[in-house]
Design a protein around this motif. Structure first.
Motif, PDB file in Angstrom:
ATOM      1  N   GLU A  79       0.868  -1.189   0.000  1.00  0.00           N
ATOM      2  CA  GLU A  79       0.000   0.000   0.000  1.00  0.00           C
ATOM      3  C   GLU A  79       0.897   1.229   0.000  1.00  0.00           C
ATOM      4  O   GLU A  79       1.765   1.358   0.861  1.00  0.00           O
ATOM      5  CB  GLU A  79      -0.902  -0.053   1.241  1.00  0.00           C
ATOM      6  N   ASP A  80       0.701   2.127  -0.970  1.00  0.00           N
ATOM      7  CA  ASP A  80       1.564   3.307  -1.047  1.00  0.00           C
ATOM      8  C   ASP A  80       1.067   4.459  -0.177  1.00  0.00           C
ATOM      9  O   ASP A  80       1.816   5.381   0.110  1.00  0.00           O
ATOM     10  CB  ASP A  80       1.764   3.764  -2.501  1.00  0.00           C
ATOM     11  N   ASP A 131      -2.569  -3.367  -2.944  1.00  0.00           N
ATOM     12  CA  ASP A 131      -3.195  -2.162  -3.481  1.00  0.00           C
ATOM     13  C   ASP A 131      -3.024  -2.192  -5.000  1.00  0.00           C
ATOM     14  O   ASP A 131      -1.952  -2.539  -5.510  1.00  0.00           O
ATOM     15  CB  ASP A 131      -2.499  -0.936  -2.871  1.00  0.00           C
ATOM     16  N   GLU A 161      -3.583   0.489  -7.128  1.00  0.00           N
ATOM     17  CA  GLU A 161      -3.001   1.741  -7.630  1.00  0.00           C
ATOM     18  C   GLU A 161      -1.753   2.112  -6.847  1.00  0.00           C
ATOM     19  O   GLU A 161      -1.818   2.533  -5.692  1.00  0.00           O
ATOM     20  CB  GLU A 161      -4.038   2.854  -7.539  1.00  0.00           C
ATOM     21  N   LEU A 162      -0.612   1.917  -7.483  1.00  0.00           N
ATOM     22  CA  LEU A 162       0.677   2.227  -6.879  1.00  0.00           C
ATOM     23  C   LEU A 162       1.464   3.071  -7.860  1.00  0.00           C
ATOM     24  O   LEU A 162       1.273   2.974  -9.071  1.00  0.00           O
ATOM     25  CB  LEU A 162       1.460   0.931  -6.597  1.00  0.00           C
ATOM     26  N   LYS A 220     -11.812  -0.699  -1.161  1.00  0.00           N
ATOM     27  CA  LYS A 220     -11.317   0.331  -0.251  1.00  0.00           C
ATOM     28  C   LYS A 220     -12.382   1.409  -0.097  1.00  0.00           C
ATOM     29  O   LYS A 220     -13.094   1.689  -1.045  1.00  0.00           O
ATOM     30  CB  LYS A 220     -10.032   0.957  -0.809  1.00  0.00           C
TER      31      LYS A 220
HETATM   32 MN    MN Z   1      -2.529   3.408  -3.771  1.00  0.00          MN
END
Ligand code: MN
Length: 132
Positions: free
Chosen positions: A9-10, A53, A55-56, A105
């Motif tokens: 997770e970013d 996650d 979207e990174l 999320k």
């Molecule tokens: Mn993300």
């Protein structure tokens, strides 16, 4: 019995929230902030489960999932995609990339234990249980 779970997770706040919830459930956590780091830690640590996650920055979560799943010694590690969009298309993309399941999320940490126990027990998620 706790499991070793890699949290990819970013977003720092989200990562901390997930790590705290998992530790409270008695699990041991590993962390990665990027897709590249996720692939590296999957190889070096062989966790019991990966929360990924989608979207990174840099390598996205689905590309990282493909990289992990193409490695024969890692392909049995369950990977659960975390995606901000509760849309059917995103779920299909995650499953096509090799993810074993999907969590929308923001993750509801009260349900996290039940959600991940399905994957840790090695039981596939039945269609009838999905979305409940
Ligand atoms: Mn993300």
């Amino acid at each position: 019995m706790g499991s070793r779970i890699l949290v990819v997770e970013d977003n720092e706040d989200s990562r901390i929230m997930l790590v705290k919830a998992l530790k409270r459930l008695g699990h041991v956590t590993l962390e990665a902030e990027s897709g590249e780091e996720a692939v590296e830690k999957a190889r070096s640590e062989t966790p019991d489960l990966i929360l990924m996650d989608v979207e990174l920055k840099g390598m996205d979560g689905l590309t990282a999932t493909r990289r992990i799943k193409e490695n024969a010694s890692l392909q049995d590690i369950p990977i659960v995609a975390l995606t901000a969009y509760a849309m059917a298309g995103d779920r299909e993309r995650a499953l096509r990339a090799g993810c074993d399941g999907y969590l929308a999320k923001p993750v509801d940490v009260r349900n996290l234990g039940a959600e991940i126990s399905r994957y840790l027990d090695g039981h596939p998620v039945s269609e009838s249980k999905r979305g409940q």
